[in-house]
Design an enzyme around this catalytic site. Sequence first.
Site, PDB file in Angstrom:
ATOM      1  N   ARG A 145       0.847  -1.197   0.000  1.00  0.00           N
ATOM      2  CA  ARG A 145       0.000   0.000   0.000  1.00  0.00           C
ATOM      3  C   ARG A 145       0.881   1.245   0.000  1.00  0.00           C
ATOM      4  NH1 ARG A 145      -0.495   4.694   2.222  1.00  0.00           N
ATOM      5  NH2 ARG A 145      -0.266   3.770   4.288  1.00  0.00           N
ATOM      6  N   ASP A 146       1.594   1.521   1.066  1.00  0.00           N
ATOM      7  CA  ASP A 146       2.507   2.662   1.056  1.00  0.00           C
ATOM      8  C   ASP A 146       3.591   2.450   0.004  1.00  0.00           C
ATOM      9  OD1 ASP A 146       3.501   5.150   1.913  1.00  0.00           O
ATOM     10  OD2 ASP A 146       3.172   4.656   4.005  1.00  0.00           O
ATOM     11  N   HIS A 151       3.294   3.848  -3.680  1.00  0.00           N
ATOM     12  CA  HIS A 151       3.746   5.185  -4.056  1.00  0.00           C
ATOM     13  C   HIS A 151       5.109   5.120  -4.752  1.00  0.00           C
ATOM     14  CE1 HIS A 151       0.600   7.475  -2.083  1.00  0.00           C
ATOM     15  NE2 HIS A 151       0.808   6.854  -0.938  1.00  0.00           N
ATOM     16  N   SER A 208       3.501  11.126   8.550  1.00  0.00           N
ATOM     17  CA  SER A 208       3.435  11.045   7.089  1.00  0.00           C
ATOM     18  C   SER A 208       4.589  11.749   6.402  1.00  0.00           C
ATOM     19  CB  SER A 208       2.125  11.673   6.592  1.00  0.00           C
ATOM     20  OG  SER A 208       1.026  11.261   7.347  1.00  0.00           O
ATOM     21  N   HIS A 232       3.072   4.820  12.930  1.00  0.00           N
ATOM     22  CA  HIS A 232       3.433   4.656  11.516  1.00  0.00           C
ATOM     23  C   HIS A 232       4.508   5.691  11.207  1.00  0.00           C
ATOM     24  CE1 HIS A 232       2.457   4.014   7.126  1.00  0.00           C
ATOM     25  NE2 HIS A 232       2.921   5.247   7.046  1.00  0.00           N
ATOM     26  N   HIS A 246       8.118   7.156   8.837  1.00  0.00           N
ATOM     27  CA  HIS A 246       8.839   7.240   7.565  1.00  0.00           C
ATOM     28  C   HIS A 246      10.306   7.593   7.836  1.00  0.00           C
ATOM     29  CE1 HIS A 246       5.860   6.847   4.267  1.00  0.00           C
ATOM     30  NE2 HIS A 246       5.018   7.085   5.251  1.00  0.00           N
ATOM     31  N   TYR A 280       4.310  15.997   3.017  1.00  0.00           N
ATOM     32  CA  TYR A 280       3.704  14.675   2.845  1.00  0.00           C
ATOM     33  C   TYR A 280       4.603  13.799   1.970  1.00  0.00           C
ATOM     34  CZ  TYR A 280      -0.472  11.644   2.546  1.00  0.00           C
ATOM     35  OH  TYR A 280      -1.377  10.626   2.662  1.00  0.00           O
TER      36      TYR A 280
END
Length: 339
Positions: A17-18, A21, A171, A200, A202, A291
């Site tokens: 899913r992520d 991108h 995000s 979550h 990054h 983002y």
Amino acid sequence: MSVTDPHRLYIQDVTMRDGMHALRHTMSLATVQAIASALDQTGVDALEVTHGDGLSGSSFNYGFGSCSDLEWIAAAADAVKTARVTVLLVPGIGLASDLVDAYAAGARSVRIATHCTEADVSRQHIVVARDLGYDTACFLMMSHMADPEQLLEQARLMESYGAECVYVVDSAGAMLPEDVDARVRALRQGLKPETEVGIHTHENLHHGIANAIAGVRAGAARVDGSLAGLGAGAGNAPIEAMIAVFDRMGIETGCDFVRLAAVADDVVRPLMDRPVRVDRESLMLGYAGVYSSFLRHAEKAAADHGVPAGEILVELGKRKMVGGQEDMIVDVALDLLKN
């Protein structure tokens, strides 16, 4: 905590899913099946699979997917025996009716995602998800843009609508461990004991794993990661390394990091057309608080209009653009070109 053991972490993979991108939403059904089957054997509790922007994200604005969400979901569901197939839904992109279709295709868990100050738009979708029987979690995206008290207010709204878990979501990859600690701790102390808290992260400032650890220490029960870090921007916390660190710390996950590392190297890394790493552009995402999924869009705008991608990202940060405003990236590039 884990659906099988309440005393260990619940590990959620987001490669499909992520990670979409990073691949411009072009994962084949065969690849989804291969990754899902392999992940299922590593012991992860759940694996997320949709367009990078969630159900119904395939569009001109966000990028068209090579397959439909329902095709991806069905392929993953057919390949797993124990792991939950999870979907993402962003209200305004996905509809409540999409949850019905996704459930029929095999999804059993959902994360309903809003900007960190817009939890009120999630009510309808949470109610529908709970009525359908989904494990229902919520995302407060761009959590660095709200202080801990504000974030708790929003999380309480989601909890009141029926959310079983609320995630602090970095995000932009802009938070440091102390930022994560403050926000996760606020939610853990302010929500009902039975409402779980998730984290979550990054890698844009190279703190994905450090922030996951900070979240767990502050009370997060659910943790996200992806194989080889495949994800928006500099990617997510690489799940194979994260599990290895948790093993070293004596934190129970039920996952086999050796198998995870093998799948990351043998299956996922060869898919990357652009290395998922901390570099000049992805680092700028974390520094400017932008983002993460804006990266590939900004790079395209830079190539099309002859403006450095880093400058576009900095300007997006100054304008406090958030997820859903991808259409503004070209406008920013043209403004910079004009000036």
